[in-house]
Design an enzyme around this catalytic site. Structure first.
Site, PDB file in Angstrom:
ATOM      1  N   HIS A  12      -9.573   5.832  14.821  1.00  0.00           N
ATOM      2  CA  HIS A  12     -10.905   5.699  14.198  1.00  0.00           C
ATOM      3  C   HIS A  12     -11.167   6.704  13.085  1.00  0.00           C
ATOM      4  CE1 HIS A  12     -11.832   9.065  16.852  1.00  0.00           C
ATOM      5  NE2 HIS A  12     -12.912   9.263  16.130  1.00  0.00           N
ATOM      6  N   ARG A  13     -10.271   7.672  12.914  1.00  0.00           N
ATOM      7  CA  ARG A  13     -10.491   8.625  11.811  1.00  0.00           C
ATOM      8  C   ARG A  13      -9.725   8.233  10.558  1.00  0.00           C
ATOM      9  NH1 ARG A  13     -10.726  14.716  14.269  1.00  0.00           N
ATOM     10  NH2 ARG A  13     -12.971  14.723  14.608  1.00  0.00           N
ATOM     11  N   GLY A  14      -8.866   7.238  10.685  1.00  0.00           N
ATOM     12  CA  GLY A  14      -8.100   6.789   9.524  1.00  0.00           C
ATOM     13  C   GLY A  14      -8.946   5.897   8.619  1.00  0.00           C
ATOM     14  N   GLY A  17      -9.421   2.382  10.491  1.00  0.00           N
ATOM     15  CA  GLY A  17     -10.177   2.553  11.734  1.00  0.00           C
ATOM     16  C   GLY A  17     -11.620   2.986  11.477  1.00  0.00           C
ATOM     17  N   SER A 108       0.889  -5.294   8.770  1.00  0.00           N
ATOM     18  CA  SER A 108       0.897  -4.952   7.350  1.00  0.00           C
ATOM     19  C   SER A 108       1.579  -6.079   6.580  1.00  0.00           C
ATOM     20  CB  SER A 108       1.691  -3.660   7.140  1.00  0.00           C
ATOM     21  OG  SER A 108       2.014  -3.501   5.777  1.00  0.00           O
ATOM     22  N   SER A 109       1.194  -6.225   5.314  1.00  0.00           N
ATOM     23  CA  SER A 109       1.833  -7.269   4.504  1.00  0.00           C
ATOM     24  C   SER A 109       3.311  -6.965   4.245  1.00  0.00           C
ATOM     25  CB  SER A 109       1.095  -7.441   3.172  1.00  0.00           C
ATOM     26  OG  SER A 109       1.081  -6.225   2.463  1.00  0.00           O
ATOM     27  N   CYS A 110       3.756  -5.723   4.513  1.00  0.00           N
ATOM     28  CA  CYS A 110       5.168  -5.406   4.256  1.00  0.00           C
ATOM     29  C   CYS A 110       6.095  -5.941   5.349  1.00  0.00           C
ATOM     30  CB  CYS A 110       5.380  -3.919   4.028  1.00  0.00           C
ATOM     31  SG  CYS A 110       5.197  -2.948   5.497  1.00  0.00           S
ATOM     32  N   TYR A 137       8.920   0.977   8.622  1.00  0.00           N
ATOM     33  CA  TYR A 137       7.517   0.673   8.954  1.00  0.00           C
ATOM     34  C   TYR A 137       7.362  -0.811   9.283  1.00  0.00           C
ATOM     35  CZ  TYR A 137       2.426   0.451   8.145  1.00  0.00           C
ATOM     36  OH  TYR A 137       1.072   0.266   8.266  1.00  0.00           O
ATOM     37  N   LYS A 141       6.119  -2.629  12.822  1.00  0.00           N
ATOM     38  CA  LYS A 141       4.970  -3.552  12.863  1.00  0.00           C
ATOM     39  C   LYS A 141       5.392  -4.928  13.388  1.00  0.00           C
ATOM     40  CE  LYS A 141       1.554  -0.995  11.393  1.00  0.00           C
ATOM     41  NZ  LYS A 141       0.404  -0.723  12.284  1.00  0.00           N
ATOM     42  N   THR A 165      -3.330  -6.679   3.641  1.00  0.00           N
ATOM     43  CA  THR A 165      -2.634  -6.379   2.394  1.00  0.00           C
ATOM     44  C   THR A 165      -2.798  -4.886   2.068  1.00  0.00           C
ATOM     45  OG1 THR A 165      -2.286  -7.200   0.168  1.00  0.00           O
ATOM     46  CG2 THR A 165      -4.586  -6.875   0.849  1.00  0.00           C
ATOM     47  N   ASN A 166      -2.422  -4.453   0.863  1.00  0.00           N
ATOM     48  CA  ASN A 166      -2.578  -3.035   0.481  1.00  0.00           C
ATOM     49  C   ASN A 166      -4.065  -2.661   0.483  1.00  0.00           C
ATOM     50  OD1 ASN A 166       0.146  -3.536  -0.151  1.00  0.00           O
ATOM     51  ND2 ASN A 166       0.113  -2.054  -1.827  1.00  0.00           N
ATOM     52  N   HIS A 180      -0.633   5.960  -1.213  1.00  0.00           N
ATOM     53  CA  HIS A 180      -0.396   4.675  -1.867  1.00  0.00           C
ATOM     54  C   HIS A 180      -0.804   4.771  -3.341  1.00  0.00           C
ATOM     55  CE1 HIS A 180      -0.539   3.281   2.377  1.00  0.00           C
ATOM     56  NE2 HIS A 180       0.395   2.471   1.956  1.00  0.00           N
ATOM     57  N   TRP A 203       4.639   5.928 -11.572  1.00  0.00           N
ATOM     58  CA  TRP A 203       5.967   5.659 -11.011  1.00  0.00           C
ATOM     59  C   TRP A 203       6.396   4.233 -11.317  1.00  0.00           C
ATOM     60  CZ3 TRP A 203       5.334   7.668  -5.258  1.00  0.00           C
ATOM     61  CH2 TRP A 203       5.100   9.048  -5.295  1.00  0.00           C
TER      62      TRP A 203
HETATM   63  O1  GFB Z   1       1.222   1.665  -2.954  1.00  0.00           O
HETATM   64  P1  GFB Z   1       2.669   1.945  -2.972  1.00  0.00           P
HETATM   65  O2  GFB Z   1       3.069   3.349  -2.683  1.00  0.00           O
HETATM   66  O3  GFB Z   1       3.456   1.057  -1.921  1.00  0.00           O
HETATM   67  O4  GFB Z   1       3.269   1.582  -4.420  1.00  0.00           O
HETATM   68  P2  GFB Z   1       3.997  -0.463  -1.798  1.00  0.00           P
HETATM   69  C1  GFB Z   1       3.008   0.388  -5.065  1.00  0.00           C
HETATM   70  C2  GFB Z   1       3.624   0.399  -6.450  1.00  0.00           C
HETATM   71  O5  GFB Z   1       2.938   1.352  -7.271  1.00  0.00           O
HETATM   72  C3  GFB Z   1       5.111   0.758  -6.516  1.00  0.00           C
HETATM   73  C4  GFB Z   1       3.889   2.156  -7.974  1.00  0.00           C
HETATM   74  O6  GFB Z   1       5.745  -0.059  -7.474  1.00  0.00           O
HETATM   75  C5  GFB Z   1       5.071   2.219  -7.012  1.00  0.00           C
HETATM   76  O7  GFB Z   1       6.265   2.618  -7.693  1.00  0.00           O
HETATM   77  N1  GFB Z   1       3.289   3.458  -8.321  1.00  0.00           N
HETATM   78  C6  GFB Z   1       3.039   3.891  -9.584  1.00  0.00           C
HETATM   79  C7  GFB Z   1       2.935   4.428  -7.477  1.00  0.00           C
HETATM   80  N2  GFB Z   1       2.555   5.135  -9.573  1.00  0.00           N
HETATM   81  C8  GFB Z   1       2.477   5.505  -8.270  1.00  0.00           C
HETATM   82  C9  GFB Z   1       2.024   6.696  -7.623  1.00  0.00           C
HETATM   83  O8  GFB Z   1       1.612   7.672  -8.235  1.00  0.00           O
HETATM   84  N3  GFB Z   1       2.065   6.696  -6.259  1.00  0.00           N
HETATM   85  C10 GFB Z   1       2.512   5.607  -5.526  1.00  0.00           C
HETATM   86  N4  GFB Z   1       2.496   5.686  -4.187  1.00  0.00           N
HETATM   87  N5  GFB Z   1       2.968   4.489  -6.127  1.00  0.00           N
HETATM   88  C11 GFB Z   1       3.602   0.027   0.674  1.00  0.00           C
HETATM   89  C12 GFB Z   1       4.505   0.364   1.829  1.00  0.00           C
HETATM   90  O9  GFB Z   1       4.422  -0.465  -0.282  1.00  0.00           O
HETATM   91  O10 GFB Z   1       2.679  -1.000   1.009  1.00  0.00           O
HETATM   92  C13 GFB Z   1       3.721   0.676   3.015  1.00  0.00           C
HETATM   93  O11 GFB Z   1       5.361   1.417   1.463  1.00  0.00           O
HETATM   94  C14 GFB Z   1       2.590  -0.286   3.275  1.00  0.00           C
HETATM   95  O12 GFB Z   1       4.605   0.671   4.091  1.00  0.00           O
HETATM   96  C15 GFB Z   1       1.832  -0.669   2.027  1.00  0.00           C
HETATM   97  O13 GFB Z   1       3.086  -1.444   3.884  1.00  0.00           O
HETATM   98  C16 GFB Z   1       0.870  -1.809   2.291  1.00  0.00           C
HETATM   99  O14 GFB Z   1       2.927  -1.467  -2.058  1.00  0.00           O
HETATM  100  O15 GFB Z   1       5.239  -0.626  -2.596  1.00  0.00           O
END
Ligand code: GFB
Length: 312
Positions: A12-14, A17, A108-110, A137, A141, A165-166, A180, A203
């Site tokens: 619930h702190r996330g 949640g 998760s959508s992954c 991960y 799941k 989804t994200n 993320h 990135w």
């Molecule tokens: O959100 P994200 O880390 O995870 O990255 P996923 C999404 C896209 O954003 C990737 C780009 O193509 C990253 O390379 N990106 C660009 C960045 N700049 C950045 C940045 O500064 N930080 C991050 N984090 N990304 C996640 C899974 O996948 O999706 C988890 O790893 C989870 O397990 C989540 O399921 C829903 O969308 O690729």
């Protein structure tokens, strides 16, 4: 679902949640049992069993998980696999053993294959290879989904699994290594604007496509499912619309009022090329998201400023 039902929200702190707790309370569900990690460590099977035996929650929402962005998933597959398997096994088994009437497990959508048809229907599960940057991960799941389905098949339990989804929203993680993309870019743009920097690093190539849902919409959908859905078949939670990472970065720059340049770093992983959920199933039941991406980013930025004001 009875408004006085005893509901345990794990995690619930996330971000997810805490949004689910807000949504339940706003809809009149007040008999919530919440425990911090110091009170009941969900990694400790004995502690979880003792808690469930003492409290016997009627409804359980399992929103507890180790989560993170692409880099965190890639760098710590052991923790993502072991902690998530442990937490979900502890919670789901204890709920089953102590008579929980309904349980909602958040996946998760992954979990879907890297090269799934887009938008991704629920039927894509286990039809192909996973995206390697987050397969630990995803596998945890998938095991959670299968455990809920096994309890339904073998013991008739009403244990459901939803695939968000994200997500982004209040209580998100803004640590640049483990977060993320959406919270990472809010932070990067905020700091670049404050420092008068001419550019921000992004990135990957900027080409991957992602779908983003505000955690308050996720929470609203979870309560909707608790009230209206009784099936072990998985169900997607998203908005059904995606954008490129470049478009996301441009939108965040616009909302935060930053005019610098975006500099892409293709040495960083792109991850899966596209991830947008097929929302026909949940939409057909009558649920719709309410928060637009711009509105959601504005809200998330306000929460970021509030939680980081002491650091400024
Ligand atoms: O959100 P994200 O880390 O995870 O990255 P996923 C999404 C896209 O954003 C990737 C780009 O193509 C990253 O390379 N990106 C660009 C960045 N700049 C950045 C940045 O500064 N930080 C991050 N984090 N990304 C996640 C899974 O996948 O999706 C988890 O790893 C989870 O397990 C989540 O399921 C829903 O969308 O690729």
């Amino acid at each position: 679902m009875n408004k006085t039902a005893k509901i345990f929200v794990a995690g619930h702190r996330g971000m997810a949640g805490s949004a689910i707790v807000r949504s339940l309370r706003s809809k009149g569900y007040d008999n919530l049992i919440l425990r911090t990690r110091a009170e009941v460590n969900l990694l400790d099977g004995h502690a979880v069993q003792a808690f469930f035996k003492a409290e016997r929650p009627e409804i359980v929402v399992d929103a507890a998980a180790r989560v993170g962005g692409i880099a965190a998933n890639f760098e710590k597959p052991v923790e993502f696999l072991v902690e998530n398997l442990t937490i979900q096994n502890n919670v789901i088994c204890a709920a089953a053993e102590t008579g929980t009437r309904k349980l909602l497990f958040l996946g998760s959508s992954c979990i879907y294959p890297k090269l799934s048809p887009q938008p991704i229907p629920e039927s894509a599960l286990l039809t192909g290879s996973l995206e390697p940057t987050n397969d630990a991960y995803a596998l945890a799941k998938i095991a959670g989904i299968r455990l809920c389905q096994a309890y339904a098949a073998q013991y008739g339990k009403n244990f459901l699994s939803a695939m968000p989804t994200n997500l982004y929203g209040p209580n998100d993680n803004y640590d640049l290594q483990s977060s993320h993309v959406l919270p990472a870019l809010i932070r990067k743009v905020h700091e670049a604007k404050a420092a008068g920097a001419a550019e921000i690093p992004i990135w990957g190539t900027g080409n991957p496509r992602r779908e983003f849902l505000h955690s308050d919409d996720l929470a609203d959908a979870c309560v909707f499912l608790l009230e209206n859905y009784d099936s072990p078949e998985i169900i997607n939670i998203g908005c059904g619309e995606d954008i490129t990472i470049r478009e996301l970065a441009e939108t965040i720059c616009e909302v935060l009022g930053y005019r610098g340049e975006l500099v892409f770093d293709p040495s960083k992983p792109d991850g899966t090329p596209r991830k947008v959920l097929d929302m026909q199933k949940l939409f057909a039941l009558g649920w719709r998201p309410k928060i637009s991406l711009r509105e959601g980013i504005r809200n998330a930025y306000e929460c970021f400023l509030e939680s980081h004001k002491n650091l400024a």
